[in-house]
Design an enzyme around this catalytic site. Sequence first.
Site, PDB file in Angstrom:
ATOM      1  N   HIS A 168      10.184  10.340  41.006  1.00 53.96           N
ATOM      2  CA  HIS A 168      10.631   9.341  42.439  1.00 53.96           C
ATOM      3  C   HIS A 168      12.037   9.666  42.588  1.00 53.96           C
ATOM      4  O   HIS A 168      13.387   9.358  41.733  1.00 53.96           O
ATOM      5  CB  HIS A 168      10.303   8.728  43.162  1.00 53.96           C
ATOM      6  CG  HIS A 168       9.613   7.495  41.493  1.00 53.96           C
ATOM      7  ND1 HIS A 168      11.055   7.126  41.589  1.00 53.96           N
ATOM      8  CD2 HIS A 168       9.177   6.907  40.261  1.00 53.96           C
ATOM      9  CE1 HIS A 168      10.860   6.463  40.460  1.00 53.96           C
ATOM     10  NE2 HIS A 168       9.496   6.416  40.008  1.00 53.96           N
ATOM     11  N   GLU A 206       2.022   5.680  38.021  1.00 52.25           N
ATOM     12  CA  GLU A 206       2.769   5.953  36.463  1.00 52.25           C
ATOM     13  C   GLU A 206       1.944   5.044  35.658  1.00 52.25           C
ATOM     14  O   GLU A 206       1.071   3.780  35.780  1.00 52.25           O
ATOM     15  CB  GLU A 206       4.174   5.271  37.092  1.00 52.25           C
ATOM     16  CG  GLU A 206       5.125   4.772  36.277  1.00 52.25           C
ATOM     17  CD  GLU A 206       5.583   5.698  35.235  1.00 52.25           C
ATOM     18  OE1 GLU A 206       4.288   6.805  34.806  1.00 52.25           O
ATOM     19  OE2 GLU A 206       6.310   6.256  35.422  1.00 52.25           O
TER      20      GLU A 206
END
Length: 224
Positions: A10, A83
Amino acid sequence: MPTRIYLVRHGATELTAEDRFAGATDVSLSEEGRGQVSALAERLRCDTLDAVYASPMGRTLETARIIAQPHAVEPLTEPDLREIDYGHWEGKTRDEVETGYPDEYEAWQEDPLTIAPAGGESGIQVLARALPVMRRIVQQHERRSVLVVSHKGTNRLLVSSLLGFDARGYRDRLDQSPAALTILDFASVTRARLRVFNDVSHYGGVPPRVLQRRLSRWWSRPGP
């Protein structure tokens, strides 16, 4: 034709520049991050993307939507691409963790693959959930091209495992810059070839030097 995976981290967030542990913390892209991702979207505009997958976090979904928009593909969320959860370190800077939890931090620094902060995840636990997702994506889209948007730690663990590297050093030996592009070609689910790694040329240069610490003490140590 191999199966091609465009593996993307990202774009930058406000916490990226603050060197904070923010794996399970949901945060949006910063304006800088949106610019990085828009540049990558333009770079990939003429490539074929048959499917798009993303972690369900706000920063990854926004990244995936920006890149997917020119291809008229709706991103599919995969919770197991999220994550690493840093447990009680979440939201704290590296300096705060190193000062507040010195023994725990030292143990984690030495072996982040098997050691986890209290309430958090180890690298092995992340691989146990993320690697089957990647393999399933490769199987379901044989000989196609797919965008997968995930996170810094998760991407590095995946690359280490898929290429047969010792994943114990994933934090110190592999980097993933915001909106970086990594390309993997698969001859089969278990045979991957790295074509491009951590490429950020689409946004005009490497990240600012101020971000080089990146939660890894190895590269912060003074030279001999």
